[in-house]
Design a protein around this motif. Structure first.
Motif, PDB file in Angstrom:
ATOM      1  N   ASP A  37      36.875 -42.604  27.616  1.00 37.83           N
ATOM      2  CA  ASP A  37      36.379 -43.627  26.690  1.00 37.83           C
ATOM      3  C   ASP A  37      34.955 -43.329  26.223  1.00 37.83           C
ATOM      4  O   ASP A  37      34.579 -43.644  25.101  1.00 37.83           O
ATOM      5  CB  ASP A  37      36.409 -45.017  27.338  1.00 37.83           C
ATOM      6  CG  ASP A  37      37.821 -45.563  27.501  1.00 37.83           C
ATOM      7  OD1 ASP A  37      38.740 -45.051  26.828  1.00 37.83           O
ATOM      8  OD2 ASP A  37      37.993 -46.499  28.304  1.00 37.83           O
ATOM      9  N   ALA A  38      34.157 -42.702  27.090  1.00 42.48           N
ATOM     10  CA  ALA A  38      32.793 -42.340  26.695  1.00 42.48           C
ATOM     11  C   ALA A  38      32.826 -41.335  25.553  1.00 42.48           C
ATOM     12  O   ALA A  38      32.013 -41.406  24.637  1.00 42.48           O
ATOM     13  CB  ALA A  38      32.025 -41.772  27.880  1.00 42.48           C
ATOM     14  N   ALA A  39      33.775 -40.403  25.577  1.00 43.24           N
ATOM     15  CA  ALA A  39      33.889 -39.405  24.512  1.00 43.24           C
ATOM     16  C   ALA A  39      34.243 -40.056  23.185  1.00 43.24           C
ATOM     17  O   ALA A  39      33.734 -39.658  22.133  1.00 43.24           O
ATOM     18  CB  ALA A  39      34.927 -38.347  24.879  1.00 43.24           C
ATOM     19  N   VAL A  40      35.071 -41.079  23.219  1.00 45.94           N
ATOM     20  CA  VAL A  40      35.435 -41.803  21.996  1.00 45.94           C
ATOM     21  C   VAL A  40      34.193 -42.490  21.417  1.00 45.94           C
ATOM     22  O   VAL A  40      33.913 -42.389  20.225  1.00 45.94           O
ATOM     23  CB  VAL A  40      36.560 -42.829  22.272  1.00 45.94           C
ATOM     24  CG1 VAL A  40      36.832 -43.684  21.048  1.00 45.94           C
ATOM     25  CG2 VAL A  40      37.830 -42.109  22.717  1.00 45.94           C
ATOM     26  N   ALA A  41      33.431 -43.173  22.267  1.00 46.44           N
ATOM     27  CA  ALA A  41      32.201 -43.829  21.814  1.00 46.44           C
ATOM     28  C   ALA A  41      31.186 -42.801  21.326  1.00 46.44           C
ATOM     29  O   ALA A  41      30.493 -43.023  20.330  1.00 46.44           O
ATOM     30  CB  ALA A  41      31.605 -44.674  22.940  1.00 46.44           C
ATOM     31  N   TYR A  42      31.095 -41.669  22.006  1.00 45.72           N
ATOM     32  CA  TYR A  42      30.168 -40.604  21.623  1.00 45.72           C
ATOM     33  C   TYR A  42      30.528 -40.056  20.243  1.00 45.72           C
ATOM     34  O   TYR A  42      29.663 -39.877  19.389  1.00 45.72           O
ATOM     35  CB  TYR A  42      30.225 -39.514  22.685  1.00 45.72           C
ATOM     36  CG  TYR A  42      29.124 -38.489  22.632  1.00 45.72           C
ATOM     37  CD1 TYR A  42      27.790 -38.858  22.493  1.00 45.72           C
ATOM     38  CD2 TYR A  42      29.408 -37.146  22.769  1.00 45.72           C
ATOM     39  CE1 TYR A  42      26.779 -37.910  22.481  1.00 45.72           C
ATOM     40  CE2 TYR A  42      28.404 -36.192  22.766  1.00 45.72           C
ATOM     41  CZ  TYR A  42      27.095 -36.585  22.622  1.00 45.72           C
ATOM     42  OH  TYR A  42      26.099 -35.638  22.615  1.00 45.72           O
ATOM     43  N   ASP A  43      31.812 -39.835  20.013  1.00 49.25           N
ATOM     44  CA  ASP A  43      32.275 -39.372  18.695  1.00 49.25           C
ATOM     45  C   ASP A  43      31.950 -40.393  17.603  1.00 49.25           C
ATOM     46  O   ASP A  43      31.540 -40.026  16.506  1.00 49.25           O
ATOM     47  CB  ASP A  43      33.771 -39.085  18.704  1.00 49.25           C
ATOM     48  CG  ASP A  43      34.132 -37.826  19.468  1.00 49.25           C
ATOM     49  OD1 ASP A  43      33.224 -37.008  19.743  1.00 49.25           O
ATOM     50  OD2 ASP A  43      35.316 -37.667  19.797  1.00 49.25           O
ATOM     51  N   ARG A  44      32.120 -41.680  17.906  1.00 52.57           N
ATOM     52  CA  ARG A  44      31.788 -42.732  16.934  1.00 52.57           C
ATOM     53  C   ARG A  44      30.301 -42.714  16.579  1.00 52.57           C
ATOM     54  O   ARG A  44      29.913 -43.172  15.510  1.00 52.57           O
ATOM     55  CB  ARG A  44      32.158 -44.113  17.476  1.00 52.57           C
ATOM     56  CG  ARG A  44      33.623 -44.443  17.375  1.00 52.57           C
ATOM     57  CD  ARG A  44      33.873 -45.930  17.579  1.00 52.57           C
ATOM     58  NE  ARG A  44      33.270 -46.465  18.783  1.00 52.57           N
ATOM     59  CZ  ARG A  44      33.912 -46.750  19.904  1.00 52.57           C
ATOM     60  NH1 ARG A  44      35.206 -46.557  19.989  1.00 52.57           N
ATOM     61  NH2 ARG A  44      33.270 -47.234  20.941  1.00 52.57           N
ATOM     62  N   ASN A  45      29.485 -42.211  17.496  1.00 52.37           N
ATOM     63  CA  ASN A  45      28.042 -42.107  17.278  1.00 52.37           C
ATOM     64  C   ASN A  45      27.632 -40.701  16.832  1.00 52.37           C
ATOM     65  O   ASN A  45      26.478 -40.313  16.978  1.00 52.37           O
ATOM     66  CB  ASN A  45      27.288 -42.513  18.550  1.00 52.37           C
ATOM     67  CG  ASN A  45      27.284 -44.007  18.761  1.00 52.37           C
ATOM     68  OD1 ASN A  45      26.476 -44.706  18.176  1.00 52.37           O
ATOM     69  ND2 ASN A  45      28.208 -44.504  19.558  1.00 52.37           N
ATOM     70  N   ASN A  46      28.582 -39.933  16.301  1.00 48.16           N
ATOM     71  CA  ASN A  46      28.352 -38.589  15.756  1.00 48.16           C
ATOM     72  C   ASN A  46      27.928 -37.550  16.781  1.00 48.16           C
ATOM     73  O   ASN A  46      27.229 -36.592  16.450  1.00 48.16           O
ATOM     74  CB  ASN A  46      27.357 -38.639  14.592  1.00 48.16           C
ATOM     75  CG  ASN A  46      27.885 -39.477  13.463  1.00 48.16           C
ATOM     76  OD1 ASN A  46      29.036 -39.344  13.067  1.00 48.16           O
ATOM     77  ND2 ASN A  46      27.063 -40.375  12.959  1.00 48.16           N
ATOM     78  N   GLY A  47      28.351 -37.716  18.033  1.00 48.85           N
ATOM     79  CA  GLY A  47      28.118 -36.702  19.052  1.00 48.85           C
ATOM     80  C   GLY A  47      26.652 -36.322  19.204  1.00 48.85           C
ATOM     81  O   GLY A  47      25.754 -37.139  18.984  1.00 48.85           O
ATOM     82  N   PRO A  48      26.380 -35.067  19.563  1.00 49.82           N
ATOM     83  CA  PRO A  48      25.007 -34.648  19.844  1.00 49.82           C
ATOM     84  C   PRO A  48      24.084 -34.667  18.628  1.00 49.82           C
ATOM     85  O   PRO A  48      22.865 -34.706  18.787  1.00 49.82           O
ATOM     86  CB  PRO A  48      25.160 -33.235  20.398  1.00 49.82           C
ATOM     87  CG  PRO A  48      26.518 -32.805  20.039  1.00 49.82           C
ATOM     88  CD  PRO A  48      27.342 -34.026  19.835  1.00 49.82           C
TER      89      PRO A  48
END
Length: 75
Positions: free
Chosen positions: A23-34
């Motif tokens: 789920d953290a990866a999904v949220a991270y992707d929504r925030n445009n990753g790095p």
């Protein structure tokens, strides 16, 4: 950084290799990753006991909080 099925792997000289999964990866992707508002992960996910518990992961400019209700990136 590299995206894969189920998460992201990021590396910097300062933090070494860090992963963002589930789920953290999904949220991270929504925030445009790095390249987004949170930046790169600076450590692994850890247990978070406040407000009913869950997990959190710290990033350069914020964190992602995960609970039974989902995951959200915060700055």
């Amino acid at each position: 950084w590299v995206q894969f099925e189920g998460g992201t792997i990021a590396w910097t000289a300062a933090t070494g290799v860090q992963t963002v999964v589930g789920d953290a990866a999904v949220a991270y992707d929504r925030n445009n990753g790095p390249t987004g508002a949170l930046g790169v992960p600076i450590g692994p996910a850890y247990s978070y006991g406040v407000n009913g518990g869950g997990f959190a992961q710290d990033f350069q400019r914020g964190y992602i909080y995960m609970s039974d209700f989902g995951a959200v990136g915060l700055r």
